[in-house]
Enzyme design. Structure first.
Site, PDB file in Angstrom:
ATOM      1  CG  ASP A 191      43.708  40.754  28.631  1.00 16.07           C
ATOM      2  OD1 ASP A 191      42.719  40.836  27.892  1.00 16.07           O
ATOM      3  OD2 ASP A 191      44.810  41.217  28.332  1.00 16.07           O
ATOM      4  CG  ASP A 250      55.780  36.705  30.347  1.00 17.32           C
ATOM      5  OD1 ASP A 250      54.635  36.716  30.853  1.00 17.32           O
ATOM      6  OD2 ASP A 250      56.092  35.998  29.374  1.00 17.32           O
ATOM      7  NE  ARG A 261      57.888  35.151  33.598  1.00 17.89           N
ATOM      8  CZ  ARG A 261      56.606  34.942  33.283  1.00 17.89           C
ATOM      9  NH1 ARG A 261      55.661  35.625  33.873  1.00 17.89           N
ATOM     10  NH2 ARG A 261      56.279  34.068  32.361  1.00 17.89           N
TER      11      ARG A 261
HETATM   12  P1  XMP Z   1      42.711  36.424  30.434  1.00 14.85           P
HETATM   13  O1  XMP Z   1      42.514  37.120  29.125  1.00 14.85           O
HETATM   14  O2  XMP Z   1      42.300  34.997  30.342  1.00 14.85           O
HETATM   15  O3  XMP Z   1      44.281  36.437  30.607  1.00 14.85           O
HETATM   16  O4  XMP Z   1      42.053  37.177  31.553  1.00 14.85           O
HETATM   17  C1  XMP Z   1      44.902  36.392  31.818  1.00 14.85           C
HETATM   18  C2  XMP Z   1      46.340  36.014  31.640  1.00 14.85           C
HETATM   19  O5  XMP Z   1      46.869  36.608  30.470  1.00 14.85           O
HETATM   20  C3  XMP Z   1      48.126  37.167  30.694  1.00 14.85           C
HETATM   21  N1  XMP Z   1      48.074  38.608  30.384  1.00 14.85           N
HETATM   22  C4  XMP Z   1      49.099  39.454  30.339  1.00 14.85           C
HETATM   23  N2  XMP Z   1      50.402  39.257  30.558  1.00 14.85           N
HETATM   24  N3  XMP Z   1      50.819  41.550  30.143  1.00 14.85           N
HETATM   25  C5  XMP Z   1      51.259  40.309  30.456  1.00 14.85           C
HETATM   26  O6  XMP Z   1      52.454  40.153  30.657  1.00 14.85           O
HETATM   27  C6  XMP Z   1      49.517  41.837  29.911  1.00 14.85           C
HETATM   28  O7  XMP Z   1      49.157  42.976  29.627  1.00 14.85           O
HETATM   29  C7  XMP Z   1      48.614  40.716  30.002  1.00 14.85           C
HETATM   30  N4  XMP Z   1      47.271  40.600  29.834  1.00 14.85           N
HETATM   31  C8  XMP Z   1      46.974  39.318  30.090  1.00 14.85           C
HETATM   32  C9  XMP Z   1      48.482  36.881  32.126  1.00 14.85           C
HETATM   33  O8  XMP Z   1      49.331  35.766  32.161  1.00 14.85           O
HETATM   34  C10 XMP Z   1      47.177  36.513  32.791  1.00 14.85           C
HETATM   35  O9  XMP Z   1      47.318  35.524  33.762  1.00 14.85           O
HETATM   36 MG    MG Z   2      52.230  35.594  30.868  1.00 11.89          MG
END
Ligand code: XMP
Ligand code: MG
Length: 183
Positions: free
Chosen positions: A107, A163, A169
């Site tokens: 993300d 999730d 999940r």
């Molecule tokens: P960053 O922002 O550090 O985040 O790259 C990575 C972690 O954030 C979670 N994540 C999500 N989980 N739907 C989810 O269920 C999403 O759209 C989403 N975006 C980020 C995920 O745990 C990932 O490892």
């Molecule tokens: Mg998560």
């Protein structure tokens, strides 16, 4: 669980189980070519990457080991905090190992850039990243992802390990979560 079982919680359906499996097979062929003759260590990031790890590891025609880490940058919300905590560390010694981090989604990139630096500091010979999903519009730091599956819009997605507050999940595919669920 199928999309139809939680239909009213979802807006767009992004990828079916078959589409995901085809993409994982594609990534596996590249990984096989790059790591032929090597002893690979897959590091799965709990808990979101469980499904990717299970499918990727079985698809790979390579000898490999699997280990797991749990890190947290999220809590129960939908925004990355940028603060990474190790909740469960690896059991393996990384000295001289060829490590491939297996992630569900990138993300902001904050979690993975921190994780890569952390694993590199433990003496790994190489640390590369395989991520099924990437949100290019949400990137806050550049992360060099050697094996990337799908680029997706900047929306909160669930399913195939991903999730919201520990739900969804076990959905076979990946879909955008309807805002009314977390509003
Ligand atoms: P960053 O922002 O550090 O985040 O790259 C990575 C972690 O954030 C979670 N994540 C999500 N989980 N739907 C989810 O269920 C999403 O759209 C989403 N975006 C980020 C995920 O745990 C990932 O490892
Ligand atoms: Mg998560």
């Amino acid at each position: 669980m199928e999309f139809s079982d939680v239909e009213s919680d979802l807006t767009d359906i992004l990828f079916t189980q078959d589409e995901i499996h085809a993409k994982i097979a594609e990534m596996a062929r590249q990984i096989e070519a790059d790591y032929a003759g090597e002893k690979l260590l897959l590091v799965g990031v709990l808990r979101g990457a469980v499904m990717v790890m299970a499918d990727l590891a079985r698809e790979l025609k390579l000898p490999l080991e699997m280990d797991w880490m749990a890190v947290s940058s999220y809590g129960a919300g939908t925004q990355s905090s940028g603060v990474v905590r190790i909740l469960k560390d690896l059991d393996s010694d990384l000295e001289g190992r060829k490590v491939l981090i297996v992630e569900d989604i990138i993300d902001s990139g904050l979690t993975l850039s921190w994780l890569r630096a952390n694993l590199e500091s433990r003496g790994a010979e190489s640390v590369e990243i395989c991520a099924l999903l990437r949100k290019p519009d949400a990137a806050k730091v550049e992360v060099d992802v050697k094996y990337a599956g799908f680029d997706i819009p900047n929306a909160f997605v669930v399913g195939y390990g991903l999730d919201y507050a520990e739900k969804y999940r076990n959905l076979r595919g990946i879909a955008v979560l309807a805002p009314h669920v977390y509003a």
